[in-house]
Design an enzyme around this catalytic site. Structure first.
Site, mmCIF file in Angstrom:
data_model
loop_
_atom_site.group_PDB
_atom_site.id
_atom_site.type_symbol
_atom_site.label_atom_id
_atom_site.label_comp_id
_atom_site.label_asym_id
_atom_site.label_seq_id
_atom_site.Cartn_x
_atom_site.Cartn_y
_atom_site.Cartn_z
ATOM 1 N N HIS A 32 15.405 7.153 3.528
ATOM 2 C CA HIS A 32 15.622 7.126 4.968
ATOM 3 C C HIS A 32 17.126 6.993 5.196
ATOM 4 O O HIS A 32 17.847 6.487 4.335
ATOM 5 C CB HIS A 32 14.900 5.950 5.626
ATOM 6 C CG HIS A 32 13.420 5.941 5.411
ATOM 7 N ND1 HIS A 32 12.554 6.732 6.139
ATOM 8 C CD2 HIS A 32 12.644 5.238 4.545
ATOM 9 C CE1 HIS A 32 11.306 6.513 5.734
ATOM 10 N NE2 HIS A 32 11.335 5.619 4.765
ATOM 11 N N HIS A 80 9.354 11.220 -2.994
ATOM 12 C CA HIS A 80 9.114 11.733 -1.645
ATOM 13 C C HIS A 80 10.359 12.501 -1.225
ATOM 14 O O HIS A 80 11.393 11.898 -0.962
ATOM 15 C CB HIS A 80 8.872 10.582 -0.659
ATOM 16 C CG HIS A 80 7.710 9.701 -0.995
ATOM 17 N ND1 HIS A 80 6.482 9.822 -0.378
ATOM 18 C CD2 HIS A 80 7.591 8.675 -1.881
ATOM 19 C CE1 HIS A 80 5.654 8.905 -0.865
ATOM 20 N NE2 HIS A 80 6.304 8.193 -1.780
ATOM 21 N N PHE A 81 10.250 13.822 -1.164
ATOM 22 C CA PHE A 81 11.404 14.649 -0.818
ATOM 23 C C PHE A 81 11.350 15.171 0.623
ATOM 24 O O PHE A 81 12.185 15.968 1.030
ATOM 25 C CB PHE A 81 11.558 15.803 -1.809
ATOM 26 C CG PHE A 81 12.111 15.395 -3.155
ATOM 27 C CD1 PHE A 81 12.620 14.126 -3.386
ATOM 28 C CD2 PHE A 81 12.108 16.294 -4.210
ATOM 29 C CE1 PHE A 81 13.135 13.753 -4.627
ATOM 30 C CE2 PHE A 81 12.625 15.945 -5.462
ATOM 31 C CZ PHE A 81 13.137 14.672 -5.671
ATOM 32 N N ASN A 103 2.734 13.073 1.729
ATOM 33 C CA ASN A 103 2.845 12.584 3.108
ATOM 34 C C ASN A 103 4.050 13.210 3.812
ATOM 35 O O ASN A 103 4.967 12.535 4.265
ATOM 36 C CB ASN A 103 2.887 11.062 3.164
ATOM 37 C CG ASN A 103 3.925 10.447 2.248
ATOM 38 O OD1 ASN A 103 4.339 11.039 1.260
ATOM 39 N ND2 ASN A 103 4.350 9.236 2.577
ATOM 40 N N ASP A 159 9.429 6.118 -7.040
ATOM 41 C CA ASP A 159 9.007 6.021 -5.644
ATOM 42 C C ASP A 159 10.198 6.276 -4.717
ATOM 43 O O ASP A 159 10.378 5.594 -3.704
ATOM 44 C CB ASP A 159 8.355 4.671 -5.341
ATOM 45 C CG ASP A 159 7.553 4.685 -4.039
ATOM 46 O OD1 ASP A 159 7.374 5.780 -3.454
ATOM 47 O OD2 ASP A 159 7.134 3.605 -3.584
ATOM 48 N N HIS A 195 2.957 2.128 -8.440
ATOM 49 C CA HIS A 195 3.902 1.046 -8.119
ATOM 50 C C HIS A 195 3.271 -0.365 -8.132
ATOM 51 O O HIS A 195 3.163 -1.020 -7.092
ATOM 52 C CB HIS A 195 4.618 1.289 -6.808
ATOM 53 C CG HIS A 195 3.809 1.867 -5.682
ATOM 54 N ND1 HIS A 195 2.564 1.422 -5.316
ATOM 55 C CD2 HIS A 195 4.091 2.868 -4.821
ATOM 56 C CE1 HIS A 195 2.121 2.115 -4.292
ATOM 57 N NE2 HIS A 195 3.032 3.010 -3.972
#
Length: 456
Positions: free
Chosen positions: A324, A79-80, A111, A320, A249
């Site tokens: 944050h 997730h970049f 997302n 994964d 996952h």
């Protein structure tokens, strides 16, 4: 044929050119099916020859004596965050973290904000990534109730990794929790669709089990049954529709024997954190930093996932990577977001497991290179073979190194493995023949391109 590490009697086809753009000399070359010692000759971004190239010339010769040359590692779940909350990651910074950790290609998740659910959103991401990302890439397209009729076209667009469906809510607003919605998507897919498999109905029922301020209650809320129930539902729909699926996952020991019975249509992924970290110790030490969806669980679940790796039930590794900021993670649970960095630490953490005897180096290659090639139909990547892209992950299997937050290139700037010493370290990242990273330095400007896939 398996060659011993000291054997250098590999073959070179005499019809191939004797001048190369680059030669990687004297390394141990490892594929999923064996290893041999020799040289890798690269021309025009592809592998042009393997073997004893001592009589050949090249624009650059890189001595790999004492090093191991692996097929480029492919991380099929990252997730970049771009477009969207790019204060914590973007395509450039995330891909920099990837190549610093030995990863040559990534599949990035949908997302984002806006969600990657339309041809226009996908094309925008491809444009953003081209010659700006440091590694090659593809982008998952989110499956929704609304775009289900468009799935046959969406999954075949340039730069698409396939369709990704969230059956349990996680970071972002993508969600298809009902069997009818999943069935409508799988009725139309021709490529392998990927799933976040947690039962949203059970998660809603158990929300009150979250204990404010206690991240250790996260796996109590999102318990093993939430994963197993959803995976059983998902597999039943896949068998009904005949659609191949990929379960992301895996976090429970319970899912492994069930998935073993359904390998005809079902592939699955394990993550380094589910293979390494364990409750309650990780929550006591790291608190919300280890908060993930699905959660890190007890030791017996970790042992069950390792059984899946060792028995060939698990098909691929994915990090994964879901960054944050530390300020965001410092919010008291459950206001803290789920996710941690992982793309940069995938290779060293798993090489440490190789050195500890938990899996062979060939099995690591099968999970991180050949597995993604096979499962997702990636063209020209995942093997060290003549004609394939010259994507190489070059490692020192004996190097002892301590992972630190200072080493992490992600904008998030931290890792749950801060202070962890490992044996086995990425020395070089080669993307289509370009030496992108060498000994911790970025050597080439960004040249990332969309991964090509075999269309169903």
């Amino acid at each position: 044929m398996q060659h011993t590490p000291g054997n250098d009697d590999t073959l070179m086809e005499t019809s191939l050119p004797q001048t190369f753009d680059r030669i990687f000399r004297n390394g141990e070359i490892v594929n999923h099916d064996g290893r041999r010692r020799g040289d890798v000759g690269v021309q025009h971004g592809r592998i042009a020859a393997l073997g004893n190239l001592s009589q050949a010339s090249a624009g650059e010769v890189i001595d790999c004596a004492g090093l191991t040359i692996l097929p480029g590692v492919i991380d099929s779940q990252v997730h970049f965050r771009e477009p969207g909350p790019t204060h914590k990651e973007d395509l450039e910074s995330g891909s920099l973290a990837a190549v610093m950790g030995g990863v040559t290609a990534v599949f990035e998740m949908p997302n984002t904000d806006p969600l990657t659910v339309t041809p226009e959103a996908l094309a925008d991401k491809v444009q953003r990534g081209t010659h700006r990302m440091h590694c090659d890439f593809a982008f998952w397209v989110g499956g929704t109730h609304e775009n289900a009729p468009d799935v046959p076209e969406l999954e075949r667009l340039p730069g698409a990794a396939g369709i990704k469906v969230f059956m349990g809510s996680s970071t972002g607003s993508l969600l298809v929790e009902d069997d009818a919605g999943v069935r409508e998507i799988l009725r139309r897919t021709r490529r392998r669709a990927a799933f976040h498999s947690e039962d949203e109905y059970r998660l809603r029922e158990r929300r009150d089990l979250r204990v404010p301020g206690d991240a250790a209650s996260h796996p109590v809320w999102r318990d093993a049954q939430a994963a197993l129930v959803c995976t059983r539902r998902l597999v039943a729909i896949a068998e009904e529709t005949g659609a191949p699926i990929h379960v992301l996952h895996i976090s429970t020991a319970d899912e492994i024997p069930f998935l073993a019975e359904h390998k005809r249509l079902v592939s699955c992924e394990a993550t380094p954190h589910h293979l390494t970290l364990v409750a309650p110790e990780a929550y006591d030490r790291l608190g919300t930093l280890v908060q993930m969806n699905p959660p890190v669980r007890e030791a017996w679940h970790r042992a069950g996932i390792w059984h899946g790796v060792q028995q060939g039930i698990v098909d691929v590794l994915g990090s994964d990577h879901a960054p944050h900021t530390l300020a965001e993670k410092a919010k008291p649970y459950p206001d803290s977001p789920s996710g941690m960095t992982g793309v940069q630490t995938l290779v060293p953490i798993m090489l440490d497991h190789v050195n500890a005897g938990r899996l062979t180096l060939e099995r690591f290659v099968d999970l991180s290179s050949h597995g993604p090639n096979r499962i997702f139909g990636i063209a020209g990547k995942g093997r060290i073979a003549v004609g394939y892209d010259a994507d190489l992950t070059i490692v020192d299997m004996k190097r002892r190194h301590t992972i630190t937050n200072d080493w992490i290139a992600s904008k998030a700037g931290w890792t749950p493995y801060d202070g962890v010493s490992v044996t086995g370290w990425p020395v070089g990242t080669i993307v289509r023949g370009a030496r992108v990273m060498w000994e911790g330095s970025l050597d080439e400007k960004a040249g990332g391109q969309a991964v090509k896939v075999w269309m169903a």
